[in-house]
Design an enzyme around this catalytic site. Structure first.
Site, PDB file in Angstrom:
ATOM      1  CD1 TRP A  11      -2.081  -2.083   0.216  1.00 31.22           C
ATOM      2  CD2 TRP A  11      -2.974  -1.415   2.156  1.00 31.22           C
ATOM      3  NE1 TRP A  11      -3.114  -2.945   0.528  1.00 31.22           N
ATOM      4  CE2 TRP A  11      -3.678  -2.551   1.710  1.00 31.22           C
ATOM      5  CE3 TRP A  11      -3.353  -0.825   3.363  1.00 31.22           C
ATOM      6  CZ2 TRP A  11      -4.741  -3.110   2.426  1.00 31.22           C
ATOM      7  CZ3 TRP A  11      -4.406  -1.375   4.080  1.00 31.22           C
ATOM      8  CH2 TRP A  11      -5.103  -2.505   3.613  1.00 31.22           C
ATOM      9  CD  GLU A  99       7.953   3.057  -4.443  1.00 27.96           C
ATOM     10  OE1 GLU A  99       7.408   2.885  -3.343  1.00 27.96           O
ATOM     11  OE2 GLU A  99       7.389   2.799  -5.524  1.00 27.96           O
ATOM     12  CD  GLU A 169       8.200  -4.891  -6.700  1.00 30.18           C
ATOM     13  OE1 GLU A 169       6.984  -4.983  -6.826  1.00 30.18           O
ATOM     14  OE2 GLU A 169       8.744  -4.066  -5.956  1.00 30.18           O
ATOM     15  N   GLY A 175       4.866   1.318 -11.033  1.00 26.33           N
ATOM     16  CA  GLY A 175       4.038   2.524 -11.039  1.00 26.33           C
ATOM     17  C   GLY A 175       4.027   3.263 -12.369  1.00 26.33           C
ATOM     18  CB  SER A 215       2.528  -1.845 -14.152  1.00 24.82           C
ATOM     19  OG  SER A 215       3.139  -0.600 -13.874  1.00 24.82           O
ATOM     20  N   GLY A 236       1.388  -2.914  -6.317  1.00 26.38           N
ATOM     21  CA  GLY A 236       1.331  -1.606  -5.670  1.00 26.38           C
ATOM     22  C   GLY A 236      -0.015  -0.946  -5.916  1.00 26.38           C
ATOM     23  N   GLY A 237      -0.064  -0.085  -6.934  1.00 24.28           N
ATOM     24  CA  GLY A 237      -1.256   0.726  -7.211  1.00 24.28           C
ATOM     25  C   GLY A 237      -2.565  -0.052  -7.187  1.00 24.28           C
TER      26      GLY A 237
END
Ligand code: PEP
Length: 252
Positions: A11, A99, A169, A175, A215, A236-237
């Site tokens: 999240w 990140e 990833e 993203g 993605s 993620g998103g």
């Protein structure tokens, strides 16, 4: 051998406590019929305890932190210890997310400390690796990944290795709406499994779950997870939208 798939939702820095509770309730409901796969959610630290109360009776949903310190306690301002995370009900921790590597400058040595710290306290590391677009275009993908895996897992024993989860990833796919093709994903996952086989043992490497992340959405998840060495997804998103995550955990 087909490993038990894992669909994990990251999240990131999203959701208030209330929003996290609502999303967690939706995930528990969506996962109620799931028997042949695991689900993991990683809310922000502030929502872990509240979400833990929602997922604790679920047999399929596990709670993860988005990062973890190696030390039990002490002068580590801004970090969270494995003991504190276990106290909130976490059983897993994402480590080395791109990140953390690229926005916060965490290097392989620090990521390795985090992996070892999680293992010492019986938390399952979801250890992330991935190449940038420049590295891919320079033909260095496998070299970069091998360095990340060898450094990130330095000092991990064969017994411990069996329990970890790896997430491939590609940085250029996180993203961005760009996904690796199924062939690119399978090629890298097979490479990572061979590498793990050479670092530990082949029979251990065949048990390690390697997730694809970048993605992932309802349209591409089925094809990605149908690949021999793709054992699930780190999302993620799309994990922030209950209906999309519901479809993703029900990949076919
Ligand atoms: C991630 O955060 O690990 C990720 C893969 O994000 P997204 O699915 O949004 O690309």
């Amino acid at each position: 051998m087909r490993r038990r798939p894992l669909v994990a939702g990251n999240w990131k820095m999203n959701t208030t406590i209330r929003e996290a509770q609502q999303l967690a309730e939706a995930v528990v409901k969506a996962g109620a019929d799931v028997v042949d796969r695991d689900i993991m959610i990683a809310p922000p630290f502030t929502a872990l305890e509240a979400v833990s109360r929602i997922v604790r009776d679920s047999t399929s949903v596990q709670l993860a932190a988005q990062n973890i310190c190696w030390a039990e306690k002490g002068a580590f301002t801004g970090d969270i210890s494995p003991v504190m995370l276990k106290d909130t009900g976490c059983s897993m921790a994402i480590i080395g997310h791109s990140e953390r590597r690229h926005v916060f400058g965490e290097d392989d040595a620090m990521i390795n400390k985090r992996v070892l710290g999680a293992l010492e306290f019986d938390l399952v590391p979801v250890f992330c690796v991935g190449e940038t677009l420049d590295e891919r275009e320079a033909g260095k993908t496998m070299e970069v990944l091998e360095n990340q895996v060898r450094s990130g897992l330095a000092g991990v024993t064969a017994d411990q290795a069996e329990t970890i989860v790896i997430a491939y990833e590609p940085v250029w796919a996180i993203g961005t709406g760009k996904t690796a093709t199924v062939e690119q994903a399978q090629e890298v996952h097979a490479f990572l499994r061979r590498l793990l086989g050479s670092m530990f043992q082949k029979n251990i490497a065949t048990q390690i779950r390697i997730l694809y992340g970048g993605s992932v959405n309802p349209e591409n998840v089925d094809a990605l997870i149908s690949q021999e060495d793709v054992d699930g997804a780190l999302v993620g998103g799309a994990s922030l939208k209950a209906d999309l995550f519901d479809r993703i955990i029900h990949f076919r």
